[in-house]
Design an enzyme around this catalytic site. Structure first.
Site, PDB file in Angstrom:
ATOM      1  CE  LYS A 126       9.494  -8.142  -5.215  1.00 45.47           C
ATOM      2  NZ  LYS A 126       8.581  -7.913  -4.197  1.00 45.47           N
ATOM      3  CG  ASP A 166       7.158  -5.177  -6.786  1.00 42.74           C
ATOM      4  OD1 ASP A 166       8.101  -4.485  -7.466  1.00 42.74           O
ATOM      5  OD2 ASP A 166       7.214  -5.525  -5.475  1.00 42.74           O
TER       6      ASP A 166
END
Length: 444
Positions: A126, A166
């Protein structure tokens, strides 16, 4: 085995001080692993827990850029490459002021298990920045993305690490990021980023996948109770990409979606959310849901959370820890049947416990919202073969994957003595797949 889990957790807390979201994510997984370690002591002997909680690589970098007024701005960029046991690191980039290392590590840790549950050959990672694209011009966003990628490019690649979007990172941002990557590397390596535009390597259904997948998972949950979405009252938090497509799919299945929200409040529309108007307000005009309420003649409630609206199905699709114990009690009292997390860890541990004690079917994000990354993996497949699939074919693959994830969670929960627990099934199912790969690869 309880002592082993406690020792491993103590080590995580000591080595990662102040990272409360990461601590929470680790605790929630560890709470499920007692039966696994008892059955498979080789995981303890090989220190799988300790290795899995330590990212393979953590990258933090400065992102300087120039705003429209000619002032130099400085942000911080992150990429945490958590586990590549199953394939290249895979996970999104989040641009939001709340981003710090602990947020990125919690998201990366969750991503490892989520990606494993899909059955696809992808690891977990991430990234992101504390940059806030809200209110910035296209030129400012472009200059920030170009500066961000000027550092990140050296750490990613289609066989190494494949970021996606995201919160705060949509098609516009992915376009600027990919353009800078192509410019620097002199390669049209389309598999290096997912969530791309359809005319330059993107996949149909990728935009819809997280929201659609969450609803497809919830549909399967309802079916286990002999129910369906038809006529069910549904409440969704958020009004971004995931929420909008969750609303769309739920409505297509016959649900009556009456509420959604943003960080300033929520809208209650008893006639049912007008999806076309919501998209116009949110995606085209980039306005608040209060504007939707004004134009629609619906009720807008500022400063409150959407969970006070009663529902049969709740779909938290905004951000972490947005549904607490008080919210859960209100939902249970309204006749709640199902919660499926469209966001990452949006329900607090106390709320999860209350929901489960009340007999509500609860699916954690690492299972319920896996559709987004699953379709990203499908995009990678299309890029590798220089192919492009139809919407119908890709959506059918998404549905197949989500149904498989659902059934794998229940089967795993049964196998380890916690029947019906989607939480335990998701945590154990993801952990075992990654742990077995780690054992096969040796001490690395």
């Amino acid at each position: 085995m309880k002592d082993q889990l406690e020792r491993a957790l103590d080590q995580v807390l000591a080595r990662n001080p102040g990272e409360r979201e990461f601590h929470q994510a680790v605790r929630e997984v560890f709470d499920s692993l007692g039966p696994v370690l008892a059955k498979h002591p080789q995981y303890v002997d090989a220190a799988v827990l300790e290795r899995l909680c330590e990212p393979e690589r953590q990258i933090i970098f400065r992102v300087p850029w120039v705003d429209d007024a000619g002032r130099v701005q400085i942000n911080r960029g992150f990429r945490v490459e958590f586990s590549s046991a199953l394939g290249p690191y895979k996970g999104g980039l989040r641009f939001h002021p709340s981003v710090y290392l602990g947020i990125v590590k919690f998201l990366g840790f969750e991503q490892v298990f989520k990606n494993a549950l899909t059955g696809m050959p992808i690891g977990g990672g991430k990234g992101g920045s504390d940059f806030d694209p809200r209110g910035r011009s296209d030129g400012e966003v472009m200059r920030f993305c170009q500066s961000f990628m000027t550092e990140l490019y050296r750490h990613i690649g289609e066989h190494t690490d494949v970021p996606a979007g995201d919160i705060g990172v949509g098609g516009r941002e992915i376009g600027y990021l990919f353009g800078q990557y192509k410019r620097i590397t002199n390669r049209y390596e389309s598999g290096v980023l997912t969530g791309k535009g359809l005319t330059w390597g993107g996949s149909l259904v990728r935009t819809e996948a997280t929201g659609y997948g969450t609803v497809l998972f919830a549909e399967r949950m309802l079916a286990t109770a002999g129910a369906s979405f038809d006529g069910r009252r549904v409440v969704v938090s958020g009004a971004g990409n995931v929420a909008v497509h969750a609303i769309e799919k739920a409505q297509a299945l016959g649900a009556h979606v009456v509420a959604c929200s943003d960080s300033a409040g929520y809208v209650l529309d008893e006639r049912g959310i007008d999806l076309d108007l919501l998209r116009q307000v949110r995606e085209v005009e980039r306005e608040r849901v209060s504007v939707y309420a004004e134009r629609r003649g619906a009720t807008y409630v500022p400063g409150r959370r959407v969970w006070e609206v009663g529902a049969h199905v709740a779909l938290p699709c905004a951000t972490q820890n947005e549904l607490d114990e008080h919210d859960a009690r209100a939902l249970v009292d309204s006749g709640l049947l199902v919660v499926a997390e469209g966001a990452n860890m949006p329900t607090t541990p106390a709320a999860v416990a209350l929901l489960q004690d009340a007999g509500v079917l609860f699916a954690p994000g690492k299972a319920a919202n896996a559709g987004g990354v699953a379709t990203s993996a499908l995009e990678m497949q299309q890029n590798a073969s220089r192919d492009s699939w139809t919407f119908e074919h890709t959506e059918a693959r998404l549905a197949e994957i989500m149904h498989d994830v659902h059934d794998r969670c229940l089967a795993t929960a049964d196998e380890y003595g916690v029947p019906g627990s989607y939480v335990a099934g998701a945590n154990i199912g993801g952990f075992v797949r990654v742990a077995d790969a780690m054992l096969a690869l040796g001490v690395i």
